[in-house]
Design an enzyme around this catalytic site. Structure first.
Site, PDB file in Angstrom:
ATOM      1  N   ARG A 102      17.041 -15.712  13.154  1.00 37.40           N
ATOM      2  CA  ARG A 102      16.775 -17.118  12.889  1.00 37.40           C
ATOM      3  C   ARG A 102      15.883 -17.237  11.657  1.00 37.40           C
ATOM      4  NH1 ARG A 102      14.250 -21.435  17.149  1.00 37.40           N
ATOM      5  NH2 ARG A 102      12.525 -19.993  17.231  1.00 37.40           N
ATOM      6  N   THR A 106      14.208 -22.896   8.545  1.00 43.95           N
ATOM      7  CA  THR A 106      15.312 -23.847   8.750  1.00 43.95           C
ATOM      8  C   THR A 106      15.894 -23.742  10.149  1.00 43.95           C
ATOM      9  OG1 THR A 106      16.979 -22.248   8.054  1.00 43.95           O
ATOM     10  CG2 THR A 106      15.981 -23.623   6.335  1.00 43.95           C
ATOM     11  N   ASP A 197       9.378 -16.982  23.791  1.00 46.87           N
ATOM     12  CA  ASP A 197      10.351 -16.213  23.021  1.00 46.87           C
ATOM     13  C   ASP A 197      10.998 -15.188  23.938  1.00 46.87           C
ATOM     14  OD1 ASP A 197      11.452 -13.996  21.395  1.00 46.87           O
ATOM     15  OD2 ASP A 197      10.733 -15.237  19.737  1.00 46.87           O
ATOM     16  N   ASP A 200      10.896 -11.454  22.732  1.00 42.35           N
ATOM     17  CA  ASP A 200       9.542 -10.881  22.848  1.00 42.35           C
ATOM     18  C   ASP A 200       9.191 -10.597  24.292  1.00 42.35           C
ATOM     19  OD1 ASP A 200       9.019 -10.847  20.164  1.00 42.35           O
ATOM     20  OD2 ASP A 200       7.873 -12.715  20.149  1.00 42.35           O
TER      21      ASP A 200
HETATM   22  N1  URA Z   1      14.547 -18.629  21.182  1.00 39.46           N
HETATM   23  C1  URA Z   1      13.670 -18.274  22.150  1.00 39.46           C
HETATM   24  O1  URA Z   1      13.512 -17.092  22.452  1.00 39.46           O
HETATM   25  N2  URA Z   1      12.973 -19.242  22.757  1.00 39.46           N
HETATM   26  C2  URA Z   1      13.110 -20.541  22.450  1.00 39.46           C
HETATM   27  O2  URA Z   1      12.451 -21.375  23.064  1.00 39.46           O
HETATM   28  C3  URA Z   1      14.044 -20.901  21.449  1.00 39.46           C
HETATM   29  C4  URA Z   1      14.747 -19.925  20.838  1.00 39.46           C
END
Ligand code: URA
Length: 206
Positions: A102, A106, A197, A200
């Site tokens: 990502r 953006t 995340d 993570d």
């Molecule tokens: N990716 C993630 O890991 N968590 C989110 O909240 C959005 C995208």
């Protein structure tokens, strides 16, 4: 675009485990896998079967087996957290990988790796746990369509309304199965309330 929110009590339980800040990575991984079994089961609930002749220990009978091949594509990194459930549940499933990063400014997807199996006649599950803006999922769907997929279901853990809207506009033919439709996205494109995340938390890289 059909959207299914899986409200099975066991799915809701494991989603709560995932949402909790205090959940450790090993517990998070185990809960993600268990929730994924239920999501994959829902994503394949309408798979065609065919009757074959078998022998039980007592007599012969006609019994159903899956008639359609399956493929699962894990979108890196977080999709790896759902892949074991697909491999363990689906007989002869073929596995693909889609590496997309990502762009933090953006939130649009940047491809760095793809490897897909034959998927022309298969039910293709795209494992993308966090449907936030929809950028990565829409990108992955385009990729598998270019590779011949026509029967596609996205398997998500949490979805945001904006991501669902994007999928409705860009891929109305793709079914989305998720454990929750959350409130919105924050200014960093994280789903709220969400679970943080996913990559993570799965891999302990927080
Ligand atoms: N990716 C993630 O890991 N968590 C989110 O909240 C959005 C995208």
């Amino acid at each position: 675009m059909p959207l299914t929110v899986v409200e099975h009590p066991i799915a809701m339980h494991y989603l709560t485990v995932l949402r909790q800040r205090s959940t450790s990575s090993p517990v998070f991984r185990a809960a993600a896998k268990k929730l994924a079994f239920l999501l994959v089961a829902e994503a394949t609930t309408d798979l065609e079967t065919k009757l074959v002749e078998i022998e039980t220990p007592l007599e012969g009978m006609e019994a159903p087996v899956l008639a359609k091949p399956t493929a699962a594509v894990a979108v890196f990194r977080a999709g790896l957290g759902l892949i074991d459930a697909a491999v363990e549940l689906l007989p002869d499933v073929k596995i693909g990988y889609a590496g997309v990063q990502r762009n933090e400014e953006t939130a649009e997807p940047m491809e760095y790796y793809t490897k897909f199996p034959e998927m022309t006649d298969a039910r293709v599950l795209i494992l993308e746990p966090m449907l936030a803006t929809g950028g990565s999922l829409s990108w992955a769907v385009n990729k598998v369509k270019e590779h011949g997929a026509t029967d596609i279901t996205a398997v998500c853990v949490v979805a945001a309304p904006i991501g669902v809207e994007r999928m409705e506009q860009e891929h109305p033919d793709v079914r989305v199965v998720t454990a929750a439709l959350d409130r919105d996205l924050d200014h960093n494109f994280y789903i709220r309330p969400g679970l943080g995340d996913m990559g993570d938390r799965l891999f302990g890289t927080v």
